[in-house]
Design a protein around this motif. Structure first.
Motif, PDB file in Angstrom:
ATOM      1  N   VAL B 209      38.390 -24.935  20.261  1.00  0.00           N
ATOM      2  CA  VAL B 209      37.585 -25.818  19.416  1.00  0.00           C
ATOM      3  C   VAL B 209      36.260 -25.150  19.071  1.00  0.00           C
ATOM      4  CG1 VAL B 209      36.343 -28.009  19.386  1.00  0.00           C
ATOM      5  CG2 VAL B 209      38.684 -27.922  20.211  1.00  0.00           C
ATOM      6  N   VAL B 210      35.640 -24.525  20.071  1.00  0.00           N
ATOM      7  CA  VAL B 210      34.369 -23.837  19.801  1.00  0.00           C
ATOM      8  C   VAL B 210      34.583 -22.762  18.747  1.00  0.00           C
ATOM      9  CG1 VAL B 210      32.644 -22.305  20.814  1.00  0.00           C
ATOM     10  CG2 VAL B 210      33.412 -24.321  22.068  1.00  0.00           C
ATOM     11  N   PHE B 211      35.677 -22.020  18.890  1.00  0.00           N
ATOM     12  CA  PHE B 211      35.969 -20.973  17.914  1.00  0.00           C
ATOM     13  C   PHE B 211      36.192 -21.572  16.532  1.00  0.00           C
ATOM     14  CE2 PHE B 211      38.379 -17.787  15.664  1.00  0.00           C
ATOM     15  CZ  PHE B 211      37.846 -16.592  16.113  1.00  0.00           C
ATOM     16  N   ALA B 212      36.896 -22.725  16.494  1.00  0.00           N
ATOM     17  CA  ALA B 212      37.194 -23.362  15.211  1.00  0.00           C
ATOM     18  C   ALA B 212      35.910 -23.849  14.546  1.00  0.00           C
ATOM     19  CB  ALA B 212      38.171 -24.520  15.404  1.00  0.00           C
ATOM     20  N   ILE B 213      34.967 -24.387  15.360  1.00  0.00           N
ATOM     21  CA  ILE B 213      33.694 -24.836  14.788  1.00  0.00           C
ATOM     22  C   ILE B 213      32.957 -23.630  14.202  1.00  0.00           C
ATOM     23  CG2 ILE B 213      31.420 -25.776  15.371  1.00  0.00           C
ATOM     24  CD1 ILE B 213      32.869 -27.488  17.490  1.00  0.00           C
ATOM     25  N   ALA B 214      32.985 -22.527  14.938  1.00  0.00           N
ATOM     26  CA  ALA B 214      32.210 -21.368  14.511  1.00  0.00           C
ATOM     27  C   ALA B 214      32.849 -20.657  13.323  1.00  0.00           C
ATOM     28  CB  ALA B 214      32.046 -20.397  15.684  1.00  0.00           C
ATOM     29  N   PHE B 215      34.160 -20.481  13.352  1.00  0.00           N
ATOM     30  CA  PHE B 215      34.792 -19.625  12.344  1.00  0.00           C
ATOM     31  C   PHE B 215      35.832 -20.340  11.495  1.00  0.00           C
ATOM     32  CE2 PHE B 215      33.578 -16.813  15.875  1.00  0.00           C
ATOM     33  CZ  PHE B 215      32.702 -15.977  15.197  1.00  0.00           C
ATOM     34  N   GLY B 216      36.102 -21.633  11.751  1.00  0.00           N
ATOM     35  CA  GLY B 216      37.167 -22.325  11.030  1.00  0.00           C
ATOM     36  C   GLY B 216      36.854 -22.573   9.566  1.00  0.00           C
ATOM     37  N   GLY B 217      35.579 -22.539   9.223  1.00  0.00           N
ATOM     38  CA  GLY B 217      35.221 -22.725   7.823  1.00  0.00           C
ATOM     39  C   GLY B 217      34.924 -24.168   7.463  1.00  0.00           C
ATOM     40  N   HIS B 218      35.096 -25.101   8.422  1.00  0.00           N
ATOM     41  CA  HIS B 218      34.795 -26.501   8.130  1.00  0.00           C
ATOM     42  C   HIS B 218      33.684 -27.031   9.013  1.00  0.00           C
ATOM     43  CE1 HIS B 218      38.643 -26.061   6.163  1.00  0.00           C
ATOM     44  NE2 HIS B 218      38.440 -27.209   5.553  1.00  0.00           N
ATOM     45  N   GLN B 228      43.524 -29.516  13.818  1.00  0.00           N
ATOM     46  CA  GLN B 228      43.810 -28.202  14.408  1.00  0.00           C
ATOM     47  C   GLN B 228      44.311 -28.341  15.841  1.00  0.00           C
ATOM     48  OE1 GLN B 228      44.032 -25.155  13.454  1.00  0.00           O
ATOM     49  NE2 GLN B 228      43.209 -25.203  11.386  1.00  0.00           N
ATOM     50  N   ILE B 229      43.771 -29.323  16.571  1.00  0.00           N
ATOM     51  CA  ILE B 229      44.224 -29.497  17.959  1.00  0.00           C
ATOM     52  C   ILE B 229      45.635 -30.089  17.980  1.00  0.00           C
ATOM     53  CG2 ILE B 229      43.807 -30.740  20.118  1.00  0.00           C
ATOM     54  CD1 ILE B 229      40.833 -30.621  19.448  1.00  0.00           C
ATOM     55  N   ALA B 230      45.851 -31.105  17.159  1.00  0.00           N
ATOM     56  CA  ALA B 230      47.142 -31.793  17.198  1.00  0.00           C
ATOM     57  C   ALA B 230      48.240 -30.976  16.529  1.00  0.00           C
ATOM     58  CB  ALA B 230      47.021 -33.153  16.522  1.00  0.00           C
ATOM     59  N   GLY B 231      47.849 -30.110  15.610  1.00  0.00           N
ATOM     60  CA  GLY B 231      48.862 -29.376  14.844  1.00  0.00           C
ATOM     61  C   GLY B 231      49.371 -28.155  15.580  1.00  0.00           C
ATOM     62  N   GLY B 232      50.561 -27.722  15.182  1.00  0.00           N
ATOM     63  CA  GLY B 232      51.116 -26.491  15.734  1.00  0.00           C
ATOM     64  C   GLY B 232      51.443 -26.614  17.210  1.00  0.00           C
ATOM     65  N   GLY B 233      51.554 -25.508  17.867  1.00  0.00           N
ATOM     66  CA  GLY B 233      52.019 -25.519  19.248  1.00  0.00           C
ATOM     67  C   GLY B 233      50.904 -25.531  20.271  1.00  0.00           C
ATOM     68  N   LEU B 234      49.691 -25.895  19.864  1.00  0.00           N
ATOM     69  CA  LEU B 234      48.560 -25.756  20.786  1.00  0.00           C
ATOM     70  C   LEU B 234      48.749 -26.589  22.054  1.00  0.00           C
ATOM     71  CD1 LEU B 234      45.789 -24.496  21.260  1.00  0.00           C
ATOM     72  CD2 LEU B 234      44.775 -26.520  20.247  1.00  0.00           C
ATOM     73  N   ILE B 235      49.089 -27.879  21.900  1.00  0.00           N
ATOM     74  CA  ILE B 235      49.215 -28.738  23.083  1.00  0.00           C
ATOM     75  C   ILE B 235      50.411 -28.289  23.928  1.00  0.00           C
ATOM     76  CG2 ILE B 235      49.574 -31.113  23.842  1.00  0.00           C
ATOM     77  CD1 ILE B 235      46.902 -30.717  22.574  1.00  0.00           C
ATOM     78  N   LEU B 236      51.539 -28.058  23.248  1.00  0.00           N
ATOM     79  CA  LEU B 236      52.735 -27.574  23.965  1.00  0.00           C
ATOM     80  C   LEU B 236      52.430 -26.288  24.710  1.00  0.00           C
ATOM     81  CD1 LEU B 236      55.820 -27.897  24.434  1.00  0.00           C
ATOM     82  CD2 LEU B 236      56.179 -26.595  22.355  1.00  0.00           C
ATOM     83  N   GLY B 237      51.749 -25.362  24.025  1.00  0.00           N
ATOM     84  CA  GLY B 237      51.440 -24.076  24.642  1.00  0.00           C
ATOM     85  C   GLY B 237      50.451 -24.213  25.778  1.00  0.00           C
ATOM     86  N   ARG B 270      44.963 -17.998  13.825  1.00  0.00           N
ATOM     87  CA  ARG B 270      45.062 -19.105  12.875  1.00  0.00           C
ATOM     88  C   ARG B 270      44.135 -18.933  11.688  1.00  0.00           C
ATOM     89  NH1 ARG B 270      45.775 -24.942  15.881  1.00  0.00           N
ATOM     90  NH2 ARG B 270      47.801 -24.515  16.818  1.00  0.00           N
ATOM     91  N   PHE B 271      42.891 -18.472  11.927  1.00  0.00           N
ATOM     92  CA  PHE B 271      41.913 -18.467  10.835  1.00  0.00           C
ATOM     93  C   PHE B 271      41.842 -17.133  10.114  1.00  0.00           C
ATOM     94  CE2 PHE B 271      40.019 -21.597  13.911  1.00  0.00           C
ATOM     95  CZ  PHE B 271      40.566 -22.686  13.250  1.00  0.00           C
TER      96      PHE B 271
END
Lengths: 269, 308
Positions: B209-218, B228-237, B270-271
Motif C-alpha cells: 500500500v505504501v508503494f502504491a501511494i508513492a508510485f501508483g499514480g493516484h 489494488q488490495i482486493a484485486g488480483g492475487g494479493l490476498i491469496l498470495g 504492477r505499476f
C-alpha cells in the motif's frame, strides 16, 4: 585417470570424449554456449561442429608447440592460438554459412574463452604428442556436438514442435514456449544429465569396472564425492565410523596430504 | 505411574502439531474461496480443481512408489494442487492444468528432496511455468460469466471498477483470487488456529500500500488503493502462499523483511511492468532470497556478539 595406457589409442580418445568424459554431461564444461545457443537442434549442431574444428586444430598446434612454449606464459600462448583459429572459422562461416553465423552471433567469438578448449589444451594437448591430441580434440568436439544437438533437439521438439526445422508434431500441438527460453535450457540439460547418469549407474551396477568408470570423471575431491567403492577413495563414511576419536581437523588435513602424494606419484610414472 | 519411568532420547518436549493437521487446516481454509470460485465461474472450475489435485496426488504417489517412501498422506500434494488450481483461469485446457501439477510436484518439490526441501513454492513455480509457456491461455479470462478484462487490467488501462464487486468476488480473474471476502474468511480461520501469523501478510500488504501511494499514480485515492488490495492475487498470495512454512524465512525479522520485499516487488510489477499482475513473480523472487534474508537476520546467540 589411467591416461598412460589409453594415450596411444586414438580410438580410445574418441570414445573418451564422446562418452566417458563427455564435456557437457560429465565434465560440465562450456556451459555458456550449451545453455545459450541450443534453442534448436540445428543451432546446437552448428555450434558443436564449429567448436570441434577449433578444438581439433588448437589441440594439434598446441601439442606440436608444447616443447617450445614456456610453461609460465602457456595460457596467453594458448589463447593466441585459439583466437587465431576462431577468427579464421568465423570468417569462413560468414562467407559460406551466413545464416548459421547470424543465429550463433556473439557466441562464435566467445569460443575463444570456451573452457573446453582451454581445458583440453592445458590438461591434454600440452603434455601429449600431436596425434593423440588431435583425436582428443575430435572426440571432445564430437561429444560436445552430440550433447548440444541432443539438448537442442529436445528443446526444439517441445518448444516449437519441429526438429531440424521439420515439423513432427500434429497440428493441434500447443508449443511449450518455456523450452525455447533460458529456463528450458536448464531443465533439459539437467534432465539429460540425470538420464545419462542413470544409464551409467545401471551399467556400473552390473559391471565390476565401476571404479574405473568413476575414475574417468573424478575430480579427486573425494570428500565431496558420493561414489562408494571407488578404488581411489581414501575417505569413506565407513572408514570414519571406525575412527571415532580422530579430530575433525585431522580429517580435513588428511585429503590434502594424500592428494599431494598422489600427484607426485603420477609425475614419476 | 509407569509414565514416570519412561526413558526416551530427546527431544522430550513434543508438539501435537503435525504436518498432516497443518495441511488439513490450509485445505479447510481454502474451501470458501474454492466454493466461491465454482459458484462464480460454473462447474468447469470444479473440473480444473479436481484435475489439478488428482494429478498432484498421483505424481506424489508415483514418486513415492519409486523412492519407496510414501509421503502421500501428509496432504501437502493436495494443498499444492488446490493452490495451483485457484491460480488458473477457468477456461484453461485441462491437460495444461495436469502438466502444471506434475511440474509443481515432480520438478519443484520431489526432485529437490520432497516437502521441506523445495526452495520455492511449488504451486507458484508451476503457475509461472505455465504463464511463460502458454501466455495466451493463462491470461485469457473470458468465460461464460465474464467477458471483460480483470479489474487490475481495467485499472491499468485507466478505467474504473466496482469495488463492492471486487470484495465479494463478482469479477473475472483466476478461480480462487476474485473473492476477497472468501479468502479473508479462510485467512481468519488460519490465524485463529495459529497456523499462520500476521508477520508476512501484514508487512506484505502494508508495504504494498505504501508503494502504491508513492508510485501508483493516484496518491491517497482510497478507491484506487482498495481496488489494488482486493484485486488480483494479493490476498491469496499474502495469506496462503507467502506464508508457506518451507519457503518463507524462519526468523521473525526475516519474515517482516520478506513481506516488505514482496510488497515492493509486487508494486514494481504492477505499476511499472508490462502486465497488470505480479504477485506470483514477486513471491517466487522472494523465495529465492530467503537464504540471504535468514543469514542477515540470524539472531545472535546469548553470550555472543555485542561489545567484547
Amino acid at each position: 585417470m589411467n591416461k598412460k595406457s589409453t594415450m596411444n589409442s586414438a580410438w580410445e580418445r574418441l570414445v573418451n570424449g564422446l562418452v566417458k568424459e563427455n564435456p557437457t554431461f560429465v565434465l560440465m564444461l562450456g556451459m555458456c554456449p550449451t545453455l545459450a545457443v541450443t534453442t534448436s537442434a540445428m543451432n546446437g549442431l552448428g555450434m558443436g561442429l564449429t567448436t570441434t574444428v577449433v578444438l581439433m586444430l588448437s589441440n594439434l598446434i598446441i601439442s606440436l608447440l608444447r616443447n617450445i612454449i614456456p610453461s609460465r606464459v602457456r595460457i596467453p600462448a594458448f589463447i593466441v592460438i585459439i583466437a587465431s583459429f576462431v577468427t579464421a572459422v568465423q570468417l569462413l562461416l560468414e562467407a559460406y554459412i551466413p545464416s548459421l553465423n547470424a543465429a550463433l552471433g556473439m557466441y562464435i567469438p566467445l569460443i575463444v574463452v570456451n573452457c573446453i578448449i582451454l581445458g583440453r589444451a592445458e590438461s591434454f594437448a600440452y603434455s601429449n604428442p600431436p596425434i593423440p591430441s588431435l583425436f582428443d580434440g575430435i572426440g571432445m568436439g564430437l561429444g560436445f556436438s552430440f550433447a548440444l544437438t541432443c539438448i537442442g533437439a529436445v528443446r526444439e521438439v517441445l518448444g516449437a514442435g519441429t526438429i531440424f526445422d521439420y515439423s513432427i508434431m500434429p497440428a493441434s500441438y500447443v508449443t511449450i514456449n518455456i523450452f525455447v527460453l533460458a529456463p528450458g535450457a536448464f531443465f533439459v540439460l539437467a534432465m539429460l544429465t540425470a538420464f545419462q547418469n542413470f544409464l551409467k549407474a545401471t551399467r556400473a551396477k552390473v559391471s565390476e569396472e565401476a571404479a574405473a568408470m568413476v575414475g574417468s570423471g573424478c575430480s579427486e575431491d573425494c570428500m565431496n564425492c558420493s561414489e562408494k567403492g571407488c578404488a581411489k577413495r581414501f575417505y569413506d563414511t565407513q572408514a570414519s565410523d571406525k575412527l571415532p576419536d580422530v579430530n575433525a581437523e585431522d580429517f580435513q588435513e588428511k585429503p590434502k596430504t594424500v592428494e599431494v602424494e598422489d600427484m607426485d606419484e603420477k609425475e614419476e610414472v | 505411574m509407569s509414565d514416570m519411568y519412561k526413558v526416551s532420547s530427546n527431544p522430550h518436549v513434543r508438539s501435537r502439531v503435525t504436518t498432516n493437521g497443518l495441511m488439513l487446516a490450509v485445505i479447510v481454509a481454502l474451501l470458501p474461496a474454492t466454493g466461491f470460485g465454482i459458484y462464480n465461474f460454473g462447474i468447469r472450475a470444479a473440473y480444473v480443481v479436481l484435475t489439478s489435485v488428482i494429478c498432484a496426488v498421483l505424481t506424489e504417489g508415483l514418486f513415492g512408489l519409486y523412492r519407496k517412501k510414501m509421503t502421500i498422506t501428509d496432504l501437502s500434494a493436495v494443498v499444492t494442487g488446490l493452490l495451483l488450481a485457484l491460480n488458473m483461469p477457468v477456461n484453461i485446457p485441462l491437460w495444461m492444468v495436469g502438466l502444471g501439477s506434475v511440474f509443481a510436484i515432480l520438478v519443484v518439490k520431489c526432485l529437490f528432496g520432497g516437502l521441506g526441501q523445495n526452495f520455492m513454492n511449488p504451486a507458484l513455480a508451476a503457475r509461472c511455468f505455465l504463464l511463460i509457456s502458454f501466455p495466451s491461455y493463462m491470461t485469457n479470462f473470458e468465460c461464460d460469466a465474464y467477458t471483460g478484462a480483470t479489474p487490475l487490467a481495467v485499472l491499468k488501462s485507466g478505467g474504473t471498477v466496482n469495488n463492492f464487486d471486487m470484495i465479494v468476488g463478482n469479477t473475472s480473474g483466476t478461480i480462487g483470487e476474485t473473492s476477497m471476502l472468501a479468502l479473508v474468511i479462510g485467512a481468519c480461520f488460519l490465524l485463529l488456529l495459529g497456523v499462520i501469523d500476521l508477520k508476512v501478510p501484514a508487512s506484505y500488504i502494508i508495504s504494498f500500500v505504501v508503494f502504491a501511494i508513492a508510485f501508483g499514480g493516484h496518491g491517497l485515492d482510497p478507491q484506487f488503493l482498495s481496488a489494488q488490495i482486493a484485486g488480483g492475487g494479493l490476498i491469496l498470495g499474502a495469506f496462503f502462499m507467502a506464508t508457506d512454512y518451507v519457503t518463507r524465512p524462519i526468523t521473525a525479522w526475516g519474515q517482516i523483511l520478506f513481506g516488505i520485499f514482496l510488497g515492493v516487488m509486487t508494486g514494481i510489477f504492477r505499476f511499472f511492468g508490462p502486465g497488470a499482475e505480479g504477485v506470483s513473480y514477486a513471491i517466487i523472487l522472494g523465495n529465492l532470497l530467503v537464504p540471504l534474508i535468514e543469514k542477515v537476520t540470524k539472531p545472535v546467540a546469548f553470550g555472543r556478539g555485542g561489545k567484547s
